[in-house]
Scaffold this motif. Structure first.
Motif, short mmCIF file in Angstrom:
data_model
loop_
_atom_site.label_atom_id
_atom_site.label_comp_id
_atom_site.label_asym_id
_atom_site.label_seq_id
_atom_site.Cartn_x
_atom_site.Cartn_y
_atom_site.Cartn_z
N TRP A 57 0.35 -1.19 -0.21
CA TRP A 57 0.04 -0.32 0.40
C TRP A 57 0.83 1.39 0.03
N GLY A 58 1.92 1.15 0.42
CA GLY A 58 3.33 2.32 0.82
C GLY A 58 3.13 2.08 -0.67
N ALA A 59 3.63 1.45 -2.17
CA ALA A 59 3.64 1.83 -3.06
C ALA A 59 2.99 2.68 -4.15
N ILE A 60 1.27 1.77 -4.01
CA ILE A 60 0.36 1.81 -3.86
C ILE A 60 -0.24 3.56 -4.01
N SER A 61 -0.31 4.02 -2.64
CA SER A 61 0.22 4.80 -2.49
C SER A 61 0.54 6.30 -3.00
N ALA A 62 2.26 5.49 -3.17
CA ALA A 62 3.39 6.73 -3.95
C ALA A 62 2.76 7.30 -5.33
N ALA A 63 2.50 5.41 -6.00
CA ALA A 63 1.98 5.93 -7.58
C ALA A 63 1.20 7.12 -7.40
N ALA A 64 -0.21 6.18 -6.46
CA ALA A 64 -1.28 7.23 -6.55
C ALA A 64 -1.34 9.18 -6.00
N ALA A 65 -0.23 9.11 -5.41
CA ALA A 65 0.42 11.00 -5.68
C ALA A 65 0.67 11.01 -6.98
N CYS A 66 0.92 10.40 -7.81
CA CYS A 66 2.14 10.93 -8.57
C CYS A 66 1.22 11.44 -9.74
N LEU A 67 -0.10 10.59 -10.10
CA LEU A 67 -0.69 10.62 -10.87
C LEU A 67 -1.69 12.38 -10.91
N VAL A 91 17.69 -1.87 0.96
CA VAL A 91 16.75 -2.26 0.10
C VAL A 91 18.12 -2.15 -1.01
N LYS A 92 17.96 -2.60 -2.63
CA LYS A 92 18.55 -3.27 -3.23
C LYS A 92 18.68 -2.04 -4.00
N PRO A 93 19.46 -0.93 -3.73
CA PRO A 93 20.04 0.41 -4.49
C PRO A 93 20.09 -0.26 -6.22
N GLU A 94 19.98 -1.46 -6.67
CA GLU A 94 20.43 -1.35 -8.16
C GLU A 94 18.89 -1.48 -8.52
N LEU A 95 17.98 -1.59 -7.60
CA LEU A 95 16.48 -1.43 -8.82
C LEU A 95 16.22 0.47 -8.41
N GLU A 96 16.69 0.86 -7.66
CA GLU A 96 16.14 2.34 -7.33
C GLU A 96 16.02 2.53 -8.86
N GLU A 97 16.77 3.12 -9.93
CA GLU A 97 16.63 3.80 -10.78
C GLU A 97 15.55 2.87 -11.68
N ALA A 98 14.97 1.86 -11.63
CA ALA A 98 13.68 0.54 -12.53
C ALA A 98 12.47 1.95 -12.03
N LEU A 99 12.69 1.58 -10.09
CA LEU A 99 11.16 2.36 -9.14
C LEU A 99 11.17 3.69 -10.00
N GLY A 100 12.43 4.50 -9.77
CA GLY A 100 11.65 6.09 -10.27
C GLY A 100 11.46 6.39 -11.51
N ASP A 101 11.97 5.24 -12.54
CA ASP A 101 10.77 5.90 -14.21
C ASP A 101 9.44 5.43 -13.80
N VAL A 102 8.99 4.36 -12.94
CA VAL A 102 8.21 4.54 -12.97
C VAL A 102 7.17 5.48 -12.53
N TYR A 103 7.82 6.34 -11.17
CA TYR A 103 7.74 7.19 -10.84
C TYR A 103 7.65 8.64 -11.57
N LYS A 104 8.37 8.72 -12.30
CA LYS A 104 8.84 9.93 -13.56
C LYS A 104 7.06 9.95 -14.37
N TYR A 105 7.30 8.51 -14.76
CA TYR A 105 6.83 8.65 -16.10
C TYR A 105 4.71 8.70 -15.77
N LEU A 106 4.51 8.30 -14.44
CA LEU A 106 2.86 8.46 -14.00
C LEU A 106 3.02 9.88 -13.45
N PHE A 107 4.16 10.63 -12.84
CA PHE A 107 4.52 12.16 -12.75
C PHE A 107 4.03 12.88 -14.02
N TYR A 108 4.84 12.75 -15.18
CA TYR A 108 5.60 13.40 -16.43
C TYR A 108 4.47 13.62 -17.02
#
Length: 433
Positions: free
Chosen positions: A32-42, A249-266
């Motif tokens: 739910w933390g991830a779902i809420s963060a994604a919703a905020a980007c939208l 947390v796994k730093p190698e996955l951060e950029e991939a997650l960041g790309d999702v949030y960027k897509y949702l927001f921008y």
């Protein structure tokens, strides 16, 4: 079927849970933390047009559990990524229960002025006062945001201490939050002048305990609809125990997650639609009339359909789709059903009598104890909250209701919380050994 089985069906949720795999928060809270963060980007720039009006994907989510369950971590991991990779606007996390602080943050007049200037072709010079971390005019994407300023009055509330944000028994604040969940205009008055806050929208992700929730919310919050707008995510204990030296947390996955949030927001700026099969399944779920066996959730059940659509919108958007499919509706429904199983535990004794509140305090004390709690120690903790007769009756009711397990120890009668009987037996076996 476990929550992890459901979340594996969405690439974004699967990626997020892999990112936080070596942390202690319960999976349901990470989800739910991830779902809420994604919703905020939208924000408001994605929506679903229905016959009853426009639905936005904003979500009010409250993570509820005893201290030490790692609620804050489940909030901070996705929120930190949103802060790093997007320009989502955040609300103050401590308002003292006063809606005025939120109204000021939502108005944000300086950025309104910038947006107006950007849309005026006659202006060649713009004087900017905004913080460069919040506004970078060198990027074309940010320019587009302020030209299409549907999110000017959109905020993300992240309150790891929900009490500091909501205040004590603030009925006016809960009424204001109702309006902001609905995305409606809000009229207010300052010094005899009437103002209207237009196109406002809030997302909320917070953390609290059941006992605090009961003391914070006014009794009217159930009847006036505030509790029907919140997803209560409860866990009685942390998901796993990991020593601090091995928790990361796994730093190698951060950029991939960041790309999702960027897509949702921008980039995900579109009206969303329902496929024919999604509409059919949605109607079936609606007609099934899913209920939570607790009278305090009567109004939540009436609004469940909106929660389903909001979560499905988020799931579709994270897959870069404007069309909500049968699979999105199904997954959203499964996540909600899994969450709803423990919603009554999240509310604890809220809405009930003072004795019931004391019982909730007792339950949380036993939940948080590292082993069986001796009866004499428990009474010493509770004696200021209830009479001895009420204490004995409460213990009897909780044991008969299978919430507590009564055991005999060398020090006398003791109690453990009935979260998982096998864990209790393992604990006792270890102590005896």
């Amino acid at each position: 079927m476990s929550i992890i089985t459901h979340t594996n069906k969405n690439d974004f949720l699967k990626l997020h849970l892999d990112y936080v795999h070596n942390t202690e928060s319960p999976i349901i809270m990470h989800t739910w933390g991830a779902i809420s963060a994604a919703a905020a980007c939208l924000g408001r720039h994605a929506y679903l047009e229905l016959g009853i009006g426009r639905i936005y994907p904003n979500i009010f989510c409250l993570l509820v559990g005893p201290p030490g369950v790692r609620k804050n971590a489940a909030i901070n991991y996705p929120v930190n990524l949103v802060k790093k990779y997007t320009n989502v606007k955040f609300a103050p996390d401590d308002t003292g229960g006063q809606r005025q602080g939120l109204i000021v943050a939502l108005e944000d007049s300086e950025k309104d002025n910038i947006a107006a200037q950007l849309q005026n072709p006659d202006i060649t010079e713009i004087n900017l006062f905004a913080d460069t971390n919040e506004l970078d005019l060198l990027g074309n994407t940010q320019l587009e945001i302020f030209k299409d300023n549907v999110d000017t009055h959109t905020l993300f509330i992240c309150a790891t201490e929900f009490g500091s944000f909501l205040g004590q028994g603030s009925l006016e604040m809960t009424r204001f939050l109702n309006k902001m969940w609905d995305g409606e205009d809000y009229r207010y008055k300052i010094r005899k002048e009437h103002h209207t806050l237009k196109d406002a929208l809030l997302n909320l992700l917070g953390g609290t305990t059941s006992a605090d929730l009961a003391s914070l919310l006014p009794a009217e919050a159930i009847g006036q609809g505030f509790m029907s707008r919140i997803i209560l995510v409860h866990a009685a204990q942390r998901g796993k125990r990991i020593p601090p030296s091995k928790s990361f947390v796994k730093p190698e996955l951060e950029e991939a997650l960041g790309d999702v949030y960027k897509y949702l927001f921008y980039d995900h700026r579109t009206a969303m639609t329902l496929s024919k099969s999604a509409i059919k399944l949605e109607d079936e779920i609606y007609n099934a009339d899913i209920k939570i066996p607790d009278t305090r959730f009567i109004f939540y059940a009436e609004r469940r359909h909106s929660h389903l659509e909001k979560v499905a919108m988020v799931l579709a958007a994270t897959n870069q789709r404007a069309e909500i499919t049968h699979e999105d509706i199904h997954l959203a429904n499964e996540i909600l059903k899994e969450t709803e199983l423990s919603m009554p535990d999240a509310l604890g004794e809220y809405g009930l009598s003072p004795i019931a509140l004391a019982r909730q305090k007792m339950i949380e004390f036993i939940q948080h104890a590292n082993g069986p709690v001796n009866s004499d120690i428990l009474w010493a903790v509770m004696r200021r909250d209830m009479r001895l007769m009420d204490f004995k009756n409460a213990i009897s009711d909780l044991v008969n209701g299978h919430k507590l397990i009564k055991i005999d120890t060398d020090d006398g009668v003791a109690f453990v919380y009935n979260e998982d009987l096998s864990q209790v037996l393992d604990l006792l076996t270890t102590k005896e050994g």
